[in-house]
Design a protein around this motif. Sequence first.
Motif, PDB file in Angstrom:
ATOM      1  N   PHE A 178      39.560  29.316  30.221  1.00 21.64           N
ATOM      2  CA  PHE A 178      40.149  28.272  29.375  1.00 21.64           C
ATOM      3  C   PHE A 178      41.666  28.348  29.431  1.00 21.64           C
ATOM      4  CE2 PHE A 178      36.039  29.187  27.458  1.00 21.64           C
ATOM      5  CZ  PHE A 178      35.528  27.929  27.184  1.00 21.64           C
ATOM      6  N   THR A 179      42.300  27.199  29.240  1.00 20.32           N
ATOM      7  CA  THR A 179      43.720  27.217  28.886  1.00 20.32           C
ATOM      8  C   THR A 179      43.841  26.595  27.505  1.00 20.32           C
ATOM      9  OG1 THR A 179      44.018  25.126  30.052  1.00 20.32           O
ATOM     10  CG2 THR A 179      44.676  27.138  31.215  1.00 20.32           C
ATOM     11  N   ALA A 180      44.867  27.021  26.778  1.00 18.54           N
ATOM     12  CA  ALA A 180      45.051  26.525  25.420  1.00 18.54           C
ATOM     13  C   ALA A 180      46.483  26.084  25.233  1.00 18.54           C
ATOM     14  CB  ALA A 180      44.695  27.612  24.413  1.00 18.54           C
ATOM     15  N   ILE A 181      46.650  24.978  24.528  1.00 22.22           N
ATOM     16  CA  ILE A 181      47.980  24.433  24.270  1.00 22.22           C
ATOM     17  C   ILE A 181      48.192  24.316  22.773  1.00 22.22           C
ATOM     18  CG2 ILE A 181      49.299  22.266  24.379  1.00 22.22           C
ATOM     19  CD1 ILE A 181      48.320  22.019  27.280  1.00 22.22           C
ATOM     20  N   CYS A 182      49.307  24.893  22.300  1.00 22.76           N
ATOM     21  CA  CYS A 182      49.687  24.786  20.895  1.00 22.76           C
ATOM     22  C   CYS A 182      51.094  24.218  20.848  1.00 22.76           C
ATOM     23  CB  CYS A 182      49.649  26.151  20.209  1.00 22.76           C
ATOM     24  SG  CYS A 182      48.034  26.941  20.219  1.00 22.76           S
TER      25      CYS A 182
ATOM     26  N   VAL B  44      44.509  23.373  17.997  1.00 22.11           N
ATOM     27  CA  VAL B  44      44.791  23.902  19.326  1.00 22.11           C
ATOM     28  C   VAL B  44      44.028  23.033  20.323  1.00 22.11           C
ATOM     29  CG1 VAL B  44      42.975  25.633  18.934  1.00 22.11           C
ATOM     30  CG2 VAL B  44      44.515  25.920  20.859  1.00 22.11           C
ATOM     31  N   THR B  45      44.662  22.740  21.450  1.00 21.91           N
ATOM     32  CA  THR B  45      43.984  21.981  22.493  1.00 21.91           C
ATOM     33  C   THR B  45      43.447  22.960  23.524  1.00 21.91           C
ATOM     34  OG1 THR B  45      45.396  20.069  22.151  1.00 21.91           O
ATOM     35  CG2 THR B  45      44.242  20.193  24.264  1.00 21.91           C
ATOM     36  N   ILE B  46      42.125  22.907  23.703  1.00 22.81           N
ATOM     37  CA  ILE B  46      41.437  23.854  24.592  1.00 22.81           C
ATOM     38  C   ILE B  46      40.929  23.094  25.815  1.00 22.81           C
ATOM     39  CG2 ILE B  46      39.291  25.185  24.823  1.00 22.81           C
ATOM     40  CD1 ILE B  46      41.061  26.821  23.274  1.00 22.81           C
ATOM     41  N   LYS B  47      41.231  23.615  26.990  1.00 17.00           N
ATOM     42  CA  LYS B  47      40.712  22.999  28.200  1.00 17.00           C
ATOM     43  C   LYS B  47      39.777  23.972  28.924  1.00 17.00           C
ATOM     44  CE  LYS B  47      42.033  20.815  32.561  1.00 17.00           C
ATOM     45  NZ  LYS B  47      43.149  20.371  33.405  1.00 17.00           N
ATOM     46  N   ASN B  48      38.571  23.530  29.183  1.00 11.72           N
ATOM     47  CA  ASN B  48      37.622  24.315  29.972  1.00 11.72           C
ATOM     48  C   ASN B  48      37.982  24.161  31.443  1.00 11.72           C
ATOM     49  OD1 ASN B  48      35.321  25.002  31.576  1.00 11.72           O
ATOM     50  ND2 ASN B  48      34.054  24.930  29.726  1.00 11.72           N
TER      51      ASN B  48
ATOM     52  N   GLU C   7      36.896  19.646  30.862  1.00  9.69           N
ATOM     53  CA  GLU C   7      36.791  19.069  29.514  1.00  9.69           C
ATOM     54  C   GLU C   7      37.910  19.608  28.622  1.00  9.69           C
ATOM     55  OE1 GLU C   7      33.357  18.701  26.056  1.00  9.69           O
ATOM     56  OE2 GLU C   7      32.915  19.722  27.949  1.00  9.69           O
ATOM     57  N   GLN C   8      38.476  18.719  27.798  1.00  8.44           N
ATOM     58  CA  GLN C   8      39.616  19.110  26.959  1.00  8.44           C
ATOM     59  C   GLN C   8      39.427  18.588  25.543  1.00  8.44           C
ATOM     60  OE1 GLN C   8      43.412  18.851  28.978  1.00  8.44           O
ATOM     61  NE2 GLN C   8      44.423  18.159  27.113  1.00  8.44           N
TER      62      GLN C   8
ATOM     63  N   LEU D  99      34.057  27.611  19.966  1.00  8.76           N
ATOM     64  CA  LEU D  99      33.814  27.015  21.285  1.00  8.76           C
ATOM     65  C   LEU D  99      34.001  28.042  22.399  1.00  8.76           C
ATOM     66  CD1 LEU D  99      33.549  24.148  22.864  1.00  8.76           C
ATOM     67  CD2 LEU D  99      36.021  24.406  23.166  1.00  8.76           C
ATOM     68  N   VAL D 100      35.122  28.767  22.329  1.00  8.46           N
ATOM     69  CA  VAL D 100      35.437  29.735  23.385  1.00  8.46           C
ATOM     70  C   VAL D 100      34.506  30.947  23.302  1.00  8.46           C
ATOM     71  CG1 VAL D 100      37.209  31.339  24.195  1.00  8.46           C
ATOM     72  CG2 VAL D 100      37.828  28.992  23.595  1.00  8.46           C
ATOM     73  N   ALA D 101      34.192  31.364  22.084  1.00  2.21           N
ATOM     74  CA  ALA D 101      33.341  32.551  21.915  1.00  2.21           C
ATOM     75  C   ALA D 101      31.969  32.318  22.532  1.00  2.21           C
ATOM     76  CB  ALA D 101      33.207  32.903  20.433  1.00  2.21           C
TER      77      ALA D 101
END
Lengths: 453, 453
Positions: B414-418, B428-432, B437-438, B449-451
């Motif tokens: 994942f990448t995450a944007i804050c 937080v915006t999470i991208k798989n 999917e974002q 979601l990430v867990a």
Amino acid sequence: MVITKPSIPKGTRDFSPAEMVRRNYIFDTIKAVFALYGFMPIETPATENLSTLLGKYGDEGDKLLFKILNSGDFLTSAGAPLSANSDKASLQICEKGLRYDLTVPFARFVVQHQSEITLPFKRYQIQPVWRADRPQKGRYREFYQCDVDMVGSNSLVCEAELVQIVDEVFRRLDINVTLKINNRKVLAGIAEAIGAADHIVDVTVAIDKLEKIGLENVNAELQSKGLSDDAIAKLQPILLMKGDRDEKLASLSNILTNEVGQKGIEELRTLFAYIDALGLELKTELDLTLARGLNYYTGAIFEVKANDVEIGSITGGGRYDDLTGIFGLKGLSGVGISFGADRIYDVLTQLDKFPKQIAAQAKVLFANFGGDDEIYTMKVIAQFRKAGICCDLYPDAAKMKKQMAFADKQNMLFTAICGETERNAGQVTIKNMTTGEQNSLPVAEAISLVAKA
Amino acid sequence: MVITKPSIPKGTRDFSPAEMVRRNYIFDTIKAVFALYGFMPIETPATENLSTLLGKYGDEGDKLLFKILNSGDFLTSAGAPLSANSDKASLQICEKGLRYDLTVPFARFVVQHQSEITLPFKRYQIQPVWRADRPQKGRYREFYQCDVDMVGSNSLVCEAELVQIVDEVFRRLDINVTLKINNRKVLAGIAEAIGAADHIVDVTVAIDKLEKIGLENVNAELQSKGLSDDAIAKLQPILLMKGDRDEKLASLSNILTNEVGQKGIEELRTLFAYIDALGLELKTELDLTLARGLNYYTGAIFEVKANDVEIGSITGGGRYDDLTGIFGLKGLSGVGISFGADRIYDVLTQLDKFPKQIAAQAKVLFANFGGDDEIYTMKVIAQFRKAGICCDLYPDAAKMKKQMAFADKQNMLFTAICGETERNAGQVTIKNMTTGEQNSLPVAEAISLVAKA
């Protein structure tokens, strides 16, 4: 064959099962935190080429390197007759040495594998190092280091993450600590401001002694170390500086008008701002006397003290701007800390803070009656182990008294008996060694009983 | 300062993060099984006194020991002028060596700590060993051994537990193996029965070649090795022996009328009876050609072959009746096996059997926008880490393209944007990174979601 009375080299240690589980508790705790922060494990060989090691730890360090004799006919391979000087001769007959720390091998690793590594590179490394130091209480010739480093970024976010790691590790280990923070640039700034760049160590030692011996004695000592009257006069405002962390930084900012000093103050302020914003439980403090590894660090300096035990620093580190330069890769800044596993072990022992549930032994000892009972016992044990329960089978059908004495000595939580009665009933008799309670149960029920304990 | 081109001693290796997680997967699997069977970890120092090591591995082994040069002025400490013979000179200037295996240090440990140990003593030990072998593909000068041994009991239950451990370890690693079993007493019995006690190795080699080269060639080879016609004649019934395991044991029992041979057959029958009773998945076979470490083993001999990969034995061991005798403690029988981590690694690589979920890197890379966003990001990351999710913060507010390229190279899930938007919304915006999917989510939801992934 000559019988050898067994012993190990001085300064080295065997670790018993009881010690191993405690040490692994420390290593596992540290590793789990490192991983949580995105650091990745590497390992390097125990032996490095002497060309990698020599000259990296000062003259004193060179003397403390363990050198490995070249294999085979080393005298012939030496080419020329051996020098009568041991230092010189050692270089004729040894090409390799045992690693002295994990930092130089890490720098070597980064340069050697630079094409495979993505920067910024976050690694941890937990391996033994060897030093030919005179062994003494708490100082060994073979000991583990637990290093975590990040190279390839100047950002103080790296320092902040290391502070968070210190917070998390010692929170998990339940050790009350203080993290002391300083900055090499501030020390350089002070030395420059008073015109005594050669005397950084003397100045930091003096600041350190101020509370103990008083201002006059400190000034006398500085004079005896060769500081000029002018330098000592200029140092007075720093020695007399009062207040909390931010007040000290404000005073320093007025005094250290040079560039390096201002940069150091700015770095400290940024780092403390991160720490304040994150609201860590960890106690941190600005310590202007902290000067570890001056020859090596270029920015932040860290040291962790245990608050409830009299012992030296249990963790330390800092930023180094050009460690890989010695291996030909310039301009790569790094920052790292090293956890002292042996001292942390001593602190946990003194504070009696090792968790009670970590244990070296199996949970259940199954008695052995031999014959058909033995086969039945082995089948029952297989079911216990399938359920993840660590079990031990006494290997011989010895007298019950002997088997139970073994269970006692090994601190087994349970003993289990699968004799003829149990075998015919498809049961197992389980005894709780703490309460003395004993039950004959179907195997599945016995497994649940033990699993819950 | 002279810049050193970085390299490591030949025959040694650096382990990258990707290699480390795979190696740790092997070690952790093996350790977990050892613990389940009640074996306890110990560690011994890398260096042992040469008096402990010399003479324990034969003349060839002595040559392969790495010796450590005495510290300080070793030439003066040598007392007399150095011998012109390298072997003799080495003993004047070296007192210590690097450990060559884990068995001799274990025997030394048992004797040295006999008052602290409760017998029977079950220990495992996973540490590197060093040998000055000529390096070649798959053979290193520094490599790990994973040894599990039990001393203080003659019971074949110990052998049975080792067989169960082999079964369990390779079942967990998902490697299809065959465990070959023999007994040193049977080999001794054969040699005695044919009157060729000095030729045990030649006889086992001959038995081994039977299928490949045929009976006539085997007999010719035995003759060339110096076996008498009488001995060769007496060996024929053994060479011509047919049938499955139990039939072979029955034939052997008729042929080997001597005491040692009968004892060996009885031991094999008992061990196979345990194995049959336990109903293991593991494929086991009686292999009369198995003769490893003859000088050393006295009972059962084990060797594990991977069925689906062309590679030498990946695990081996056996019973030794008097290993601690060399250190003055007589009459202590032991049995152990050693897992070859490097070969197991190669087998898992070739079969592509390393679990996909083991990975060196963090799960989420948080982008860095600097300033207030950075502080917000650090606080969000702290919450992710509190939930046990391994996260990485890009340390610099670099261009997004650079940060995302880093996430790609590191195989982040994942990448995450804050950024400012997220900060104002407490999100937080999470991208798989797999699906693309974002989602912008409240922090707690993003953590779930990430867990789950």
